[in-house]
Design a protein around this motif. Structure first.
Motif, short mmCIF file in Angstrom:
data_model
loop_
_atom_site.label_atom_id
_atom_site.label_comp_id
_atom_site.label_asym_id
_atom_site.label_seq_id
_atom_site.Cartn_x
_atom_site.Cartn_y
_atom_site.Cartn_z
N ARG A 99 0.87 -1.17 0.00
CA ARG A 99 0.00 0.00 0.00
C ARG A 99 0.91 1.23 0.00
NH1 ARG A 99 -3.92 0.10 4.90
NH2 ARG A 99 -4.33 2.13 3.93
N ILE A 100 0.76 2.07 -0.98
CA ILE A 100 1.57 3.28 -1.10
C ILE A 100 0.73 4.45 -0.63
CG2 ILE A 100 2.89 4.76 -2.66
CD1 ILE A 100 2.98 2.34 -4.60
N ILE A 101 1.18 5.12 0.43
CA ILE A 101 0.47 6.28 0.96
C ILE A 101 1.29 7.51 0.64
CG2 ILE A 101 -0.39 7.44 3.02
CD1 ILE A 101 -0.98 4.73 4.23
N VAL A 102 0.73 8.39 -0.19
CA VAL A 102 1.40 9.62 -0.61
C VAL A 102 0.82 10.77 0.18
CG1 VAL A 102 2.13 10.98 -2.60
CG2 VAL A 102 1.41 8.61 -2.93
N LEU A 103 1.67 11.46 0.90
CA LEU A 103 1.20 12.54 1.77
C LEU A 103 1.40 13.89 1.08
CD1 LEU A 103 0.14 13.21 4.63
CD2 LEU A 103 2.52 13.37 5.37
N GLY A 104 0.33 14.70 1.05
CA GLY A 104 0.44 16.04 0.49
C GLY A 104 1.09 17.01 1.46
N TYR A 105 1.51 18.15 0.94
CA TYR A 105 2.21 19.17 1.74
C TYR A 105 1.21 20.08 2.46
CZ TYR A 105 6.25 17.70 -1.01
OH TYR A 105 7.25 16.96 -1.60
N PRO A 106 1.59 20.62 3.62
CA PRO A 106 0.66 21.45 4.39
C PRO A 106 0.65 22.90 3.91
CG PRO A 106 2.71 21.22 5.60
CD PRO A 106 2.86 20.37 4.36
N ARG A 107 -0.46 23.57 4.14
CA ARG A 107 -0.57 25.00 3.85
C ARG A 107 0.33 25.75 4.83
NH1 ARG A 107 -5.85 25.80 4.94
NH2 ARG A 107 -5.34 26.47 7.05
N PRO A 108 1.28 26.56 4.35
CA PRO A 108 2.22 27.19 5.28
C PRO A 108 1.67 28.41 6.03
CG PRO A 108 2.79 27.74 3.01
CD PRO A 108 1.66 26.76 2.94
N PHE A 109 0.68 29.08 5.46
CA PHE A 109 0.17 30.31 6.07
C PHE A 109 -1.34 30.21 6.29
CE2 PHE A 109 3.88 31.48 3.52
CZ PHE A 109 4.68 32.04 4.49
N PRO A 110 -1.88 31.03 7.17
CA PRO A 110 -3.33 30.99 7.42
C PRO A 110 -4.15 31.28 6.16
CG PRO A 110 -2.20 32.25 9.12
CD PRO A 110 -1.20 32.00 8.04
N ASP B 222 -4.00 23.27 10.18
CA ASP B 222 -5.00 24.33 10.25
C ASP B 222 -5.03 24.96 11.64
OD1 ASP B 222 -7.01 25.92 9.25
OD2 ASP B 222 -8.61 24.47 9.60
N GLY B 223 -4.86 26.28 11.69
CA GLY B 223 -4.81 27.01 12.96
C GLY B 223 -3.42 27.05 13.58
N HIS B 224 -2.48 26.35 12.94
CA HIS B 224 -1.10 26.30 13.46
C HIS B 224 -0.09 26.59 12.36
CE1 HIS B 224 -2.37 24.64 17.36
NE2 HIS B 224 -3.25 23.93 16.65
N ALA C 243 -0.03 31.57 16.93
CA ALA C 243 0.57 31.50 18.26
C ALA C 243 1.38 30.23 18.47
CB ALA C 243 -0.53 31.61 19.32
N GLN C 244 0.95 29.12 17.89
CA GLN C 244 1.65 27.85 18.06
C GLN C 244 1.80 27.17 16.70
OE1 GLN C 244 -0.31 24.55 20.18
NE2 GLN C 244 1.54 24.31 21.43
N PRO C 245 2.76 27.61 15.90
CA PRO C 245 2.91 27.03 14.56
C PRO C 245 3.46 25.61 14.61
CG PRO C 245 4.70 28.56 15.02
CD PRO C 245 3.74 28.66 16.17
N TYR C 246 3.04 24.81 13.62
CA TYR C 246 3.55 23.45 13.45
C TYR C 246 4.69 23.40 12.45
CZ TYR C 246 -0.44 21.39 15.98
OH TYR C 246 -1.35 21.02 16.94
N LEU C 247 5.10 24.56 11.97
CA LEU C 247 6.23 24.68 11.05
C LEU C 247 7.32 25.52 11.69
CD1 LEU C 247 4.21 25.49 7.83
CD2 LEU C 247 5.71 23.51 8.04
N ASN C 248 8.56 25.21 11.36
CA ASN C 248 9.67 26.04 11.82
C ASN C 248 9.61 27.39 11.14
OD1 ASN C 248 11.09 24.22 13.58
ND2 ASN C 248 11.74 23.10 11.76
N ALA C 249 9.93 28.43 11.92
CA ALA C 249 9.98 29.78 11.35
C ALA C 249 11.18 29.90 10.41
CB ALA C 249 10.06 30.80 12.47
#
Length: 350
Positions: A221-232, A291-293, A298-304
Motif C-alpha cells: 500500500r503506497i500512501i502519498v502525503l500532500g504538503y501542508p498549507r504554510p500560512f493561514p 489548520d490554525g497552526h 501562536a503555536q505554529p507546526y512549522l519552523n519559522a
C-alpha cells in the motif's frame, strides 16, 4: 379381449423385470468391484490400502486494508518532509534515525518514528527518505552516494509512505525569492511562469515513481502525503518578510502542487484496481493538517524562517514541520493506514 390385454401387460411387465434385474445386479457388482480390487491389491502388493478422501479447501479470505499494510515491512521514502529535516538540529539523542548518509538528515522526530511505534509491522520498518530528494533521486540514483530510493524496496514490503514533488518545483528556492527581496519587489509572484512549467512536468515523473514502487513491492500500500498549507487562510500580517499577498500566493502554489500529486495518485490507483492487482496508491491530503497552526500563529507546526544571509539562502529546516507538525502528519498517516483506500484491497489469506 380384456383377458388378452391383461395377459399382454403381465408379459410386458415380466419382460421388463427380466431386463431390469440383470442390470441392477451388474451395477452392484461394479460398485463392489472397486473396493474388492483395492483390497486385493492391498493384500498382494501392499498398496492401495487407503480409500482416497476428498479434501475440503476453504476459500481464500480477503485481507482488510490494515492487515495488508502490516503483513510485511514498512519503508518511508521521499524528501525532507518525510526524513524529518525540521527536527534534525535538536539534541543529539533525538537526531539520527537509521542507516545511510547523515547528510540525508533522517531524524527520530519524523512521522516515521511515530508510525512504527503505533503499529506492529511483521518485518519492521526503515526510514530511507532523504532531505532534498527529487523524483530522480527516488528512481535513478540516490544522494550522497546512496542508491536510488526504490532500490530499498523488497517484494515483502507491505507499506510505503512518501512525500515527493516539492523539490522538483523548487519550493525552497521559491520561498527564498519571496523572502530575500526588497519590500516593494514583486519577485515572489514573478516566478509563477517557471513554477507552472515545472509543475506541468510532475505527472509523468510521479507516474514513474508509483510504477517503480509497485514493480519492486507489488503488494505494498503506497500512501502519498500532500504538503501542508504554510500560512493561514486569511493572513493578518507580514511573516518573515513575506507580505500578506505573497502568503496567499504561496498557499495557492502548495494547493496546486497537492492537487497535481493527488491526481497522479488517483490515476495510478485506478490502473491497479482495474487490473485487480494487490497494491494501492492512496493520497492523503496534508494541506489542512496544520489548520490554525500555520506560520504567524501562536503555536505554529512549522519552523519559522532561518536565513543564511551570507549565502542569501533559507536554512533547510525553515518551513519544515517541527515536533508538533510531524506528530500531526503521523496522525494523518495512522488514520489512512487503518481506513485504507475507498476500494477493496485485492490481497488474500488462505
Amino acid at each position: 379381449m380384456v383377458a388378452f390385454a391383461a395377459l399382454g401387460r403381465r408379459i410386458r411387465t415380466r419382460r421388463g423385470l427380466l431386463i431390469l434385474v440383470p442390470a441392477v445386479v451388474a451395477v452392484l457388482i461394479a460398485a463392489l468391484a472397486v473396493p474388492l480390487a483395492m483390497t486385493g491389491q492391498c493384500r498382494l502388493f501392499g498398496s492401495g490400502c487407503e480409500i482416497p478422501r476428498i479434501r475440503f479447501v476453504p476459500p481464500p479470505t480477503r485481507l482488510t486494508a490494515l492487515q495488508a499494510a502490516l503483513r510485511g515491512g514498512y519503508i518511508a521514502l521521499g524528501d525532507s518532509y518525510s526524513s524529518g529535516e525540521g527536527t534534525w538540529d535538536l539534541a543529539a539523542d533525538r537526531g539520527y534515525a537509521g542507516g545511510g548518509s547523515e547528510d540525508c538528515h533522517r531524524s527520530k522526530g519524523s512521522y516515521f518514528s511515530s508510525v512504527t511505534q503505533g503499529f506492529r509491522f511483521a518485518l519492521g520498518g526503515t526510514l530511507w527518505a532523504c532531505s532534498g530528494a527529487r523524483i530522480g533521486d527516488v528512481l535513478y540514483g540516490g544522494q550522497h552516494g546512496e542508491p536510488a530510493q526504490v532500490d530499498r524496496l523488497r517484494p515483502d514490503t507491505s507499506l510505503v509512505t512518501l512525500t515527493i514533488g516539492g523539490n522538483d518545483i523548487g519550493f525552497s528556492e521559491i520561498v527564498t525569492r519571496c523572502v530575500v527581496r526588497f519590500p516593494w519587489s514583486s519577485a515572489c509572484r514573478d516566478q509563477d511562469a517557471d513554477i507552472r512549467a515545472r509543475m506541468a512536468a510532475l505527472p509523468a515523473g510521479l507516474a514513474s515513481v508509483f510504477d517503480q514502487i509497485g514493480r519492486r513491492a507489488p503488494k505494498a500500500r503506497i500512501i502519498v502525503l500532500g504538503y501542508p498549507r504554510p500560512f493561514p487562510v486569511r493572513p493578518g500580517h507580514s511573516v518573515d518578510n513575506i507580505g500578506v499577498a505573497d502568503q496567499v500566493y504561496l498557499d495557492g502554489v502548495v494547493r496546486d502542487l497537492d492537487d497535481v500529486i493527488a491526481a497522479a495518485a488517483r490515476r495510478a490507483d485506478g490502473a491497479l484496481a482495474a487490473a485487480g492487482r494487490p497494491g494501492t496508491v492512496e493520497f492523503t491530503d496534508g494541506y489542512t493538517a496544520f489548520d490554525g497552526h500555520e506560520l504567524g500563529t501562536a503555536q505554529p507546526y512549522l519552523n519559522a524562517l532561518k536565513v543564511d544571509f551570507g549565502a542569501l539562502s533559507v536554512e533547510p529546516r525553515s518551513f519544515h514541520p517541527n515536533e508538533l507538525g510531524y506528530r500531526a502528519f503521523a496522525q494523518l498517516i495512522d488514520r489512512q493506514i487503518q481506513a485504507g483506500p475507498s476500494r477493496p484491497v485485492y490481497q488474500y489469506r488462505r
